[in-house]
Design a protein around this motif. Structure first.
Motif, PDB file in Angstrom:
ATOM      1  N   PRO A  28       0.800  -1.228   0.000  1.00 50.19           N
ATOM      2  CA  PRO A  28       0.000   0.000   0.000  1.00 50.19           C
ATOM      3  C   PRO A  28       0.832   1.276   0.000  1.00 50.19           C
ATOM      4  O   PRO A  28       2.013   1.287   0.331  1.00 50.19           O
ATOM      5  N   GLU A  29       0.132   2.335  -0.344  1.00 45.36           N
ATOM      6  CA  GLU A  29       0.684   3.685  -0.340  1.00 45.36           C
ATOM      7  C   GLU A  29       0.386   4.312   1.016  1.00 45.36           C
ATOM      8  O   GLU A  29      -0.740   4.279   1.499  1.00 45.36           O
ATOM      9  N   GLU A  30       1.402   4.866   1.632  1.00 44.83           N
ATOM     10  CA  GLU A  30       1.243   5.547   2.922  1.00 44.83           C
ATOM     11  C   GLU A  30       0.737   6.960   2.657  1.00 44.83           C
ATOM     12  O   GLU A  30       1.312   7.691   1.863  1.00 44.83           O
ATOM     13  N   THR A  31      -0.355   7.331   3.293  1.00 40.84           N
ATOM     14  CA  THR A  31      -1.013   8.609   3.020  1.00 40.84           C
ATOM     15  C   THR A  31      -1.196   9.455   4.263  1.00 40.84           C
ATOM     16  O   THR A  31      -1.931  10.434   4.231  1.00 40.84           O
ATOM     17  N   ASP A  32      -0.520   9.127   5.355  1.00 41.34           N
ATOM     18  CA  ASP A  32      -0.797   9.761   6.650  1.00 41.34           C
ATOM     19  C   ASP A  32      -0.759  11.284   6.610  1.00 41.34           C
ATOM     20  O   ASP A  32      -1.627  11.942   7.163  1.00 41.34           O
ATOM     21  N   ASP A  33       0.266  11.863   5.993  1.00 38.87           N
ATOM     22  CA  ASP A  33       0.460  13.310   6.084  1.00 38.87           C
ATOM     23  C   ASP A  33       0.337  14.025   4.743  1.00 38.87           C
ATOM     24  O   ASP A  33       0.868  15.116   4.577  1.00 38.87           O
ATOM     25  N   SER A  60      -2.055  14.438   0.793  1.00 38.66           N
ATOM     26  CA  SER A  60      -3.176  14.105  -0.072  1.00 38.66           C
ATOM     27  C   SER A  60      -2.624  13.371  -1.290  1.00 38.66           C
ATOM     28  O   SER A  60      -1.616  13.779  -1.861  1.00 38.66           O
ATOM     29  N   VAL A  61      -3.274  12.287  -1.675  1.00 36.44           N
ATOM     30  CA  VAL A  61      -2.768  11.439  -2.754  1.00 36.44           C
ATOM     31  C   VAL A  61      -3.870  11.227  -3.783  1.00 36.44           C
ATOM     32  O   VAL A  61      -5.003  10.905  -3.435  1.00 36.44           O
ATOM     33  N   ALA A  62      -3.523  11.396  -5.050  1.00 31.62           N
ATOM     34  CA  ALA A  62      -4.485  11.159  -6.127  1.00 31.62           C
ATOM     35  C   ALA A  62      -4.872   9.684  -6.159  1.00 31.62           C
ATOM     36  O   ALA A  62      -4.065   8.808  -5.827  1.00 31.62           O
ATOM     37  N   GLY A  63      -6.100   9.419  -6.564  1.00 34.45           N
ATOM     38  CA  GLY A  63      -6.604   8.046  -6.591  1.00 34.45           C
ATOM     39  C   GLY A  63      -5.752   7.094  -7.401  1.00 34.45           C
ATOM     40  O   GLY A  63      -5.617   5.926  -7.064  1.00 34.45           O
ATOM     41  N   SER A  64      -5.131   7.598  -8.487  1.00 32.75           N
ATOM     42  CA  SER A  64      -4.324   6.710  -9.322  1.00 32.75           C
ATOM     43  C   SER A  64      -3.110   6.170  -8.580  1.00 32.75           C
ATOM     44  O   SER A  64      -2.583   5.111  -8.927  1.00 32.75           O
ATOM     45  N   PHE A  65      -2.652   6.876  -7.548  1.00 33.02           N
ATOM     46  CA  PHE A  65      -1.520   6.392  -6.759  1.00 33.02           C
ATOM     47  C   PHE A  65      -1.951   5.348  -5.732  1.00 33.02           C
ATOM     48  O   PHE A  65      -1.115   4.705  -5.118  1.00 33.02           O
ATOM     49  N   LEU A  66      -3.252   5.215  -5.534  1.00 32.96           N
ATOM     50  CA  LEU A  66      -3.755   4.301  -4.506  1.00 32.96           C
ATOM     51  C   LEU A  66      -4.197   2.970  -5.091  1.00 32.96           C
ATOM     52  O   LEU A  66      -4.933   2.231  -4.452  1.00 32.96           O
ATOM     53  N   HIS A  67      -3.746   2.642  -6.298  1.00 29.63           N
ATOM     54  CA  HIS A  67      -4.179   1.389  -6.915  1.00 29.63           C
ATOM     55  C   HIS A  67      -3.651   0.168  -6.164  1.00 29.63           C
ATOM     56  O   HIS A  67      -4.184  -0.924  -6.338  1.00 29.63           O
ATOM     57  N   PRO A  83      -4.643   2.014   0.128  1.00 30.43           N
ATOM     58  CA  PRO A  83      -4.127   2.932   1.145  1.00 30.43           C
ATOM     59  C   PRO A  83      -3.664   2.165   2.382  1.00 30.43           C
ATOM     60  O   PRO A  83      -4.260   1.159   2.769  1.00 30.43           O
ATOM     61  N   MET A  84      -2.600   2.665   2.986  1.00 28.81           N
ATOM     62  CA  MET A  84      -2.026   2.001   4.158  1.00 28.81           C
ATOM     63  C   MET A  84      -3.062   1.762   5.255  1.00 28.81           C
ATOM     64  O   MET A  84      -3.097   0.686   5.860  1.00 28.81           O
ATOM     65  N   ALA A  85      -3.901   2.755   5.531  1.00 30.32           N
ATOM     66  CA  ALA A  85      -4.846   2.630   6.646  1.00 30.32           C
ATOM     67  C   ALA A  85      -5.759   1.421   6.495  1.00 30.32           C
ATOM     68  O   ALA A  85      -6.092   0.760   7.488  1.00 30.32           O
ATOM     69  N   ARG A 112       8.812  -3.331   5.309  1.00 25.80           N
ATOM     70  CA  ARG A 112       9.924  -2.536   4.796  1.00 25.80           C
ATOM     71  C   ARG A 112       9.411  -1.610   3.708  1.00 25.80           C
ATOM     72  O   ARG A 112       8.475  -1.955   2.986  1.00 25.80           O
ATOM     73  N   PRO A 113      10.064  -0.432   3.567  1.00 29.90           N
ATOM     74  CA  PRO A 113       9.660   0.477   2.489  1.00 29.90           C
ATOM     75  C   PRO A 113      10.268   0.022   1.167  1.00 29.90           C
ATOM     76  O   PRO A 113      11.377  -0.519   1.131  1.00 29.90           O
ATOM     77  N   ILE A 114       9.523   0.252   0.085  1.00 32.99           N
ATOM     78  CA  ILE A 114      10.060  -0.065  -1.241  1.00 32.99           C
ATOM     79  C   ILE A 114      10.027   1.151  -2.170  1.00 32.99           C
ATOM     80  O   ILE A 114      10.460   1.057  -3.312  1.00 32.99           O
ATOM     81  N   SER A 115       9.521   2.264  -1.674  1.00 35.29           N
ATOM     82  CA  SER A 115       9.598   3.547  -2.378  1.00 35.29           C
ATOM     83  C   SER A 115       9.351   4.606  -1.308  1.00 35.29           C
ATOM     84  O   SER A 115       9.068   4.257  -0.154  1.00 35.29           O
ATOM     85  N   PRO A 116       9.457   5.884  -1.640  1.00 36.24           N
ATOM     86  CA  PRO A 116       9.296   6.891  -0.582  1.00 36.24           C
ATOM     87  C   PRO A 116       8.013   6.768   0.231  1.00 36.24           C
ATOM     88  O   PRO A 116       8.010   7.070   1.423  1.00 36.24           O
ATOM     89  N   HIS A 117       6.923   6.300  -0.397  1.00 38.96           N
ATOM     90  CA  HIS A 117       5.653   6.220   0.334  1.00 38.96           C
ATOM     91  C   HIS A 117       4.967   4.868   0.228  1.00 38.96           C
ATOM     92  O   HIS A 117       3.837   4.719   0.683  1.00 38.96           O
ATOM     93  N   ARG A 118       5.604   3.893  -0.383  1.00 40.04           N
ATOM     94  CA  ARG A 118       4.991   2.573  -0.523  1.00 40.04           C
ATOM     95  C   ARG A 118       5.761   1.565   0.321  1.00 40.04           C
ATOM     96  O   ARG A 118       6.981   1.571   0.361  1.00 40.04           O
ATOM     97  N   TRP A 119       5.008   0.688   0.970  1.00 36.56           N
ATOM     98  CA  TRP A 119       5.590  -0.300   1.880  1.00 36.56           C
ATOM     99  C   TRP A 119       5.161  -1.710   1.494  1.00 36.56           C
ATOM    100  O   TRP A 119       4.089  -1.913   0.925  1.00 36.56           O
ATOM    101  N   VAL A 120       5.982  -2.668   1.885  1.00 34.05           N
ATOM    102  CA  VAL A 120       5.539  -4.053   1.962  1.00 34.05           C
ATOM    103  C   VAL A 120       4.921  -4.214   3.344  1.00 34.05           C
ATOM    104  O   VAL A 120       5.528  -3.854   4.355  1.00 34.05           O
ATOM    105  N   VAL A 121       3.712  -4.716   3.396  1.00 30.95           N
ATOM    106  CA  VAL A 121       3.056  -5.017   4.664  1.00 30.95           C
ATOM    107  C   VAL A 121       2.691  -6.482   4.676  1.00 30.95           C
ATOM    108  O   VAL A 121       2.441  -7.084   3.627  1.00 30.95           O
ATOM    109  N   THR A 122       2.696  -7.085   5.850  1.00 31.45           N
ATOM    110  CA  THR A 122       2.427  -8.516   5.940  1.00 31.45           C
ATOM    111  C   THR A 122       1.474  -8.828   7.083  1.00 31.45           C
ATOM    112  O   THR A 122       1.367  -8.090   8.069  1.00 31.45           O
TER     113      THR A 122
END
Length: 198
Positions: free
Chosen positions: A150-155, A157-164, A167-169, A180-190
């Motif tokens: 998912p894309e981390e959006t805590d702080d 605003s993110v366009a819908g196309s980035f949330l494909h 969202p992290m929440a 672990r993070p795999i880009s500035p705002h995207r994480w691997v979650v398990t």
């Protein structure tokens, strides 16, 4: 909130030949999803030589063969959106692959790769309902380690196309933890999903 403001209860169903028409109607009403992907971008490489029509045919063929898994979210007879999941063999493509593979110690049993909600249908809990449905189906299919991206959006605003990828929440609400993070705002979650009897 008044009774008139509440949406009816959302219902989840698996994508199969019977639900394909509702899935296809939503995809067609939204330019084939992300410009013609038809939700095959985590199955195969998109790009040169691929067309929206070919992606549609590929998705339908995978539905008929049982090699794609989407949980569809319905309001009555209308499909509002979905969440796709599957094994790494079914969904070999991930975003930020180089960073992903740098931290990889073992493949998960399952991947949750993408979400889609139709235009004008957002903010109704579609992604949350879809992910809950996917986890229930994974449990029915034997459970195991489930990974999302998912894309981390805590702080921000993110366009819908980035949330494909979701969202992290939505993932954290379902008990996933950041691995672990795999880009500035995207994480691997398990999360481990326990099996349940079918």
């Amino acid at each position: 909130m008044t009774g008139a403001d509440r949406s009816p209860a959302l219902v989840v169903r698996m994508l199969d030949d019977g639900t394909w028409p509702a899935f296809a109607r939503l995809a067609e009403a939204n330019n084939g999803v992300w410009g013609g992907c038809w939700c095959v971008g985590f199955h195969v490489a998109l790009g040169a030589g691929r067309t929206p029509e070919g992606n549609r045919a590929e998705k339908h063929d995978r539905v008929l063969r049982g090699t794609t898994h989407n949980v569809l979210v319905f309001d009555g007879e209308d499909c509002l959106g979905w969440c796709q999941f599957g094994t790494p063999a079914e969904l070999p493509r991930v975003k930020s692959r180089r960073r992903y593979e740098q931290g990889l110690t073992a493949l998960p049993d399952w991947r949750v790769t993408c979400f889609f909600t139709g235009r004008g249908l957002r903010r109704r809990g579609v992604a949350a309902a879809a992910l809950a449905g996917a986890l229930a189906e994974i449990a029915r299919r034997g459970g195991g380690v489930v990974e999302g991206y998912p894309e981390e959006t805590d702080d921000r605003s993110v366009a819908g196309s980035f949330l494909h990828t979701g969202p992290m929440a939505v993932f954290e609400d379902q008990g996933f933890t950041r691995t672990r993070p795999i880009s500035p705002h995207r994480w691997v979650v398990t999360r481990v999903v326990e099996p349940v009897a079918a």
